[in-house]
Design a protein around this motif. Structure first.
Motif, PDB file in Angstrom:
ATOM      1  N   LEU A  18       0.759  -1.221  -0.103  1.00 13.14           N
ATOM      2  CA  LEU A  18      -0.074  -0.319  -0.247  1.00 13.14           C
ATOM      3  C   LEU A  18       0.768   1.157  -0.685  1.00 13.14           C
ATOM      4  O   LEU A  18       1.053   2.187  -0.393  1.00 13.14           O
ATOM      5  CB  LEU A  18      -0.550   0.135   1.334  1.00 13.14           C
ATOM      6  N   PHE A  21       2.438   1.692  -3.523  1.00 16.41           N
ATOM      7  CA  PHE A  21       1.882   1.954  -4.671  1.00 16.41           C
ATOM      8  C   PHE A  21       0.512   2.940  -4.386  1.00 16.41           C
ATOM      9  O   PHE A  21       0.493   4.269  -5.555  1.00 16.41           O
ATOM     10  CB  PHE A  21       0.020   1.428  -3.742  1.00 16.41           C
ATOM     11  N   GLY A  22       0.883   4.024  -3.160  1.00 16.80           N
ATOM     12  CA  GLY A  22       0.595   5.206  -3.144  1.00 16.80           C
ATOM     13  C   GLY A  22       1.621   5.974  -3.001  1.00 16.80           C
ATOM     14  O   GLY A  22       1.644   7.617  -4.239  1.00 16.80           O
ATOM     15  N   ALA A  25       1.069   5.733  -7.360  1.00 18.42           N
ATOM     16  CA  ALA A  25       0.587   7.078  -7.110  1.00 18.42           C
ATOM     17  C   ALA A  25       0.892   8.372  -7.387  1.00 18.42           C
ATOM     18  O   ALA A  25       0.375   8.842  -8.575  1.00 18.42           O
ATOM     19  CB  ALA A  25      -0.794   6.575  -6.669  1.00 18.42           C
ATOM     20  N   PHE A  26       1.346   9.090  -6.594  1.00 23.27           N
ATOM     21  CA  PHE A  26       1.842  10.432  -6.749  1.00 23.27           C
ATOM     22  C   PHE A  26       2.815  10.857  -7.624  1.00 23.27           C
ATOM     23  O   PHE A  26       2.355  11.902  -8.262  1.00 23.27           O
ATOM     24  CB  PHE A  26       2.274  10.359  -4.657  1.00 23.27           C
ATOM     25  N   SER A  29       0.255  11.101 -11.000  1.00 18.75           N
ATOM     26  CA  SER A  29       0.204  11.593 -10.677  1.00 18.75           C
ATOM     27  C   SER A  29       0.535  12.803 -10.889  1.00 18.75           C
ATOM     28  O   SER A  29      -0.285  13.866 -12.051  1.00 18.75           O
ATOM     29  CB  SER A  29      -1.235  11.920  -9.349  1.00 18.75           C
ATOM     30  N   LYS A  30       2.279  13.261 -10.604  1.00 16.80           N
ATOM     31  CA  LYS A  30       2.726  14.199 -11.096  1.00 16.80           C
ATOM     32  C   LYS A  30       2.682  14.526 -12.357  1.00 16.80           C
ATOM     33  O   LYS A  30       3.085  14.555 -13.364  1.00 16.80           O
ATOM     34  CB  LYS A  30       3.812  13.924 -10.051  1.00 16.80           C
ATOM     35  N   ILE A  32       1.373  12.938 -15.313  1.00 21.04           N
ATOM     36  CA  ILE A  32       0.104  13.230 -15.630  1.00 21.04           C
ATOM     37  C   ILE A  32      -0.259  14.456 -16.072  1.00 21.04           C
ATOM     38  O   ILE A  32      -0.938  15.057 -16.034  1.00 21.04           O
ATOM     39  CB  ILE A  32      -1.457  12.598 -15.162  1.00 21.04           C
ATOM     40  N   SER A  33      -0.441  14.927 -14.247  1.00 15.24           N
ATOM     41  CA  SER A  33      -0.727  16.691 -14.454  1.00 15.24           C
ATOM     42  C   SER A  33       0.258  17.471 -15.042  1.00 15.24           C
ATOM     43  O   SER A  33       0.095  18.760 -15.230  1.00 15.24           O
ATOM     44  CB  SER A  33      -1.281  16.648 -12.974  1.00 15.24           C
ATOM     45  N   LEU A  70       0.277  -3.177  -6.851  1.00 15.32           N
ATOM     46  CA  LEU A  70      -0.936  -3.458  -6.705  1.00 15.32           C
ATOM     47  C   LEU A  70      -0.960  -4.679  -6.842  1.00 15.32           C
ATOM     48  O   LEU A  70      -1.726  -5.275  -5.974  1.00 15.32           O
ATOM     49  CB  LEU A  70      -1.749  -3.090  -7.705  1.00 15.32           C
ATOM     50  N   PHE A  74      -2.751  -7.849  -4.362  1.00 16.43           N
ATOM     51  CA  PHE A  74      -3.631  -8.428  -5.028  1.00 16.43           C
ATOM     52  C   PHE A  74      -3.596  -9.716  -4.544  1.00 16.43           C
ATOM     53  O   PHE A  74      -4.481 -10.470  -4.208  1.00 16.43           O
ATOM     54  CB  PHE A  74      -4.351  -8.100  -6.307  1.00 16.43           C
ATOM     55  N   MET A  77      -4.818 -10.384  -1.814  1.00 18.79           N
ATOM     56  CA  MET A  77      -5.481 -11.574  -1.117  1.00 18.79           C
ATOM     57  C   MET A  77      -6.075 -12.680  -1.643  1.00 18.79           C
ATOM     58  O   MET A  77      -6.657 -13.243  -0.983  1.00 18.79           O
ATOM     59  CB  MET A  77      -6.194 -10.253  -1.859  1.00 18.79           C
ATOM     60  N   LEU A  78      -5.415 -13.090  -3.315  1.00 20.07           N
ATOM     61  CA  LEU A  78      -5.925 -13.680  -3.477  1.00 20.07           C
ATOM     62  C   LEU A  78      -5.691 -14.917  -2.369  1.00 20.07           C
ATOM     63  O   LEU A  78      -6.320 -16.114  -2.606  1.00 20.07           O
ATOM     64  CB  LEU A  78      -5.321 -14.073  -5.122  1.00 20.07           C
TER      65      LEU A  78
ATOM     66  N   TRP B  10     -13.302  -8.731  -0.284  1.00 28.46           N
ATOM     67  CA  TRP B  10     -12.159  -7.728  -1.466  1.00 28.46           C
ATOM     68  C   TRP B  10     -12.745  -6.630  -1.965  1.00 28.46           C
ATOM     69  O   TRP B  10     -11.995  -6.078  -1.850  1.00 28.46           O
ATOM     70  CB  TRP B  10     -12.811  -9.042  -2.382  1.00 28.46           C
ATOM     71  N   ILE B  20      -7.464   5.287  -1.668  1.00 27.95           N
ATOM     72  CA  ILE B  20      -5.602   5.824  -1.679  1.00 27.95           C
ATOM     73  C   ILE B  20      -5.063   6.290  -2.993  1.00 27.95           C
ATOM     74  O   ILE B  20      -4.506   7.911  -3.178  1.00 27.95           O
ATOM     75  CB  ILE B  20      -4.691   4.790  -1.297  1.00 27.95           C
ATOM     76  N   GLY B  21      -6.017   5.301  -3.920  1.00 31.01           N
ATOM     77  CA  GLY B  21      -5.392   5.930  -5.169  1.00 31.01           C
ATOM     78  C   GLY B  21      -6.009   7.547  -5.705  1.00 31.01           C
ATOM     79  O   GLY B  21      -4.938   8.472  -5.979  1.00 31.01           O
ATOM     80  N   THR B  24      -4.110   9.928  -3.915  1.00 28.61           N
ATOM     81  CA  THR B  24      -2.926  10.393  -4.058  1.00 28.61           C
ATOM     82  C   THR B  24      -2.817  10.901  -5.476  1.00 28.61           C
ATOM     83  O   THR B  24      -2.511  12.269  -5.390  1.00 28.61           O
ATOM     84  CB  THR B  24      -2.267   9.141  -4.178  1.00 28.61           C
ATOM     85  N   TYR B  25      -4.086  11.211  -5.519  1.00 24.11           N
ATOM     86  CA  TYR B  25      -4.259  11.376  -7.255  1.00 24.11           C
ATOM     87  C   TYR B  25      -4.579  13.159  -6.846  1.00 24.11           C
ATOM     88  O   TYR B  25      -4.068  14.263  -7.489  1.00 24.11           O
ATOM     89  CB  TYR B  25      -4.766  11.200  -8.120  1.00 24.11           C
ATOM     90  N   ALA B  28      -1.936  15.516  -5.190  1.00 26.46           N
ATOM     91  CA  ALA B  28      -0.787  15.350  -6.674  1.00 26.46           C
ATOM     92  C   ALA B  28      -0.877  16.293  -6.950  1.00 26.46           C
ATOM     93  O   ALA B  28       0.081  17.164  -7.661  1.00 26.46           O
ATOM     94  CB  ALA B  28      -0.556  14.438  -6.500  1.00 26.46           C
ATOM     95  N   THR B  29      -2.393  16.611  -8.003  1.00 25.49           N
ATOM     96  CA  THR B  29      -3.025  17.036  -8.472  1.00 25.49           C
ATOM     97  C   THR B  29      -3.245  18.772  -8.020  1.00 25.49           C
ATOM     98  O   THR B  29      -3.821  19.646  -8.947  1.00 25.49           O
ATOM     99  CB  THR B  29      -3.701  17.375  -9.628  1.00 25.49           C
TER     100      THR B  29
END
Lengths: 148, 220
Positions: A18, A21-22, A25-26, A29-30, A32-33, A70, A74, A77-78, B10, B20-21, B24-25, B28-29
């Protein structure tokens, strides 16, 4: 048969995933933007993340990171769901790949770019954590089964 | 594990990842917070999208943050016009929107001015809005916009384009941009004047205004 995979191990893997991932993802996002990245401790965040080394086969490394972390979560979890050890083996393999990738990126930062991105360093730490957990997992998988 | 428990786990996992996704987005933006600068300076320099008239190579710049619904702003108009008439070859004059929150029709008036601007009639529309203030400030939105439409017609604007622009996101963010720059300059009243990028106390007379500009020209 007693479960020989302690729950704390799987929870730790999920938590590390996690965080990774965070972090990814941060960065994604940076990317992309196009927004500037607030750097701390080191100063090279923007240079590193805009360098050619931040792409792999045309895909931003942060995107690969998001997918990878991710997947690790996952897979846990599986395993919880199906109890199939295949998923744990995949996790172990994944953490090795992850570590190798992190070492590569650390090398790039230290010797090629000579600039560091703190978020990449965070990812390196989560990779190292996952690798350690992955090796513990492997050890547990190979231990003889304990019969109840 | 029974199906219900599996489903809950699940779904929880997906929610956690999703939160979180998305979180975070958003972090960040998000635009970085800008602290208001209470030192009386213009927070956002003049640029090509500003409404500026006067000398192209000004000896001094004058910026007015104003609100079409504000009575004080309307009262200042004659003074501003007189000063501009005298100095227009030496100074530039810029208008920036600062609709005050208590003025319900101020934003839409600003949008109408922007829509007119898209057809080259910003200053003319601004004048009509100030001169006709009593005709529209008390009305509801739709009625006020109907009044703006009569102004647009008097100006000979393309009404379809005018109405579309009035309600467009582009116009709204253009006004918002000015408003935010004013907030960042810690503006708390209208009109607020900046001469050479520095806030001045509102001049109480035409003579005082001219003296300020003369001073700015001789002390760049």
């Amino acid at each position: 048969m007693q479960s020989r995979i302690p729950n704390w191990l799987l929870v730790a893997i999920i938590l590390a995933a996690l965080v990774g991932f965070g972090d990814s993802a941060f960065l994604l996002s940076k990317h992309i933007s196009g927004a500037p990245i607030p750097c701390f401790i080191v100063t090279g965040c923007d240079s590193v993340t805009n360098s050619a080394y931040s792409f792999f086969l045309g895909i931003p490394v942060s995107a690969i990171g998001v997918v990878f972390y991710l997947s690790m979560g996952f897979l846990v979890m599986l395993y919880w769901d199906t109890k199939k050890t295949l998923f744990l083996k995949l996790i172990s393999v994944g953490t090795v790949v992850c570590l190798l990738a992190s070492l590569y990126f650390l090398y790039i930062q230290a010797f090629i770019l000579r600039e560091y991105c703190v978020y990449c360093l965070i990812s390196a730490i989560t990779s190292a954590t996952l690798f350690t957990l992955g090796m513990i997992l492997l050890k547990k998988l190979r231990a003889p089964k304990v019969l109840a | 594990m029974d199906t219900q428990k599996r489903l809950i786990i699940w779904i929880s996992a997906i929610l956690v990842v999703g939160i979180i996704g998305i979180g975070t987005y958003e972090v960040a933006t998000a635009k970085p917070a800008q602290l208001p600068v209470a030192n009386g300076s213009l927070s956002m320099p003049l640029d090509a999208t500003d409404h500026t008239k006067g000398a192209s190579k000004p000896e001094a710049t004058v910026v007015e943050y104003s609100d079409f619904e504000c009575p004080a702003c309307a009262a200042y108009q004659p003074m501003v016009e007189a000063v501009y008439a005298q100095y227009k070859d030496r100074i530039s004059f810029t208008y920036r929107h600062f609709p005050l929150p208590q003025h319900l029709n101020a934003p839409i008036a600003a949008y109408a001015a922007e829509a007119a601007s898209n057809q080259g009639k910003f200053w003319e529309m601004g004048d009509m809005l100030f001169n006709g203030q009593n005709d529209w400030v008390q009305l509801d939105t739709a009625s006020a916009q109907a009044v703006f439409a009569t102004y647009a017609q008097k100006l000979g604007l393309d009404m379809t384009k005018f109405k579309a622009d009035e309600n467009s996101d582009a116009v709204k963010s253009r006004v918002e941009r000015d408003l935010q720059s004013g907030t960042a300059s810690a503006i708390d009243h209208t009109p607020t004047f900046f001469i050479n990028g520095k806030m001045v106390n509102n001049p109480q007379s035409e003579a005082e205004f001219k003296a300020l500009i003369d001073y700015a020209i001789t002390h760049p």
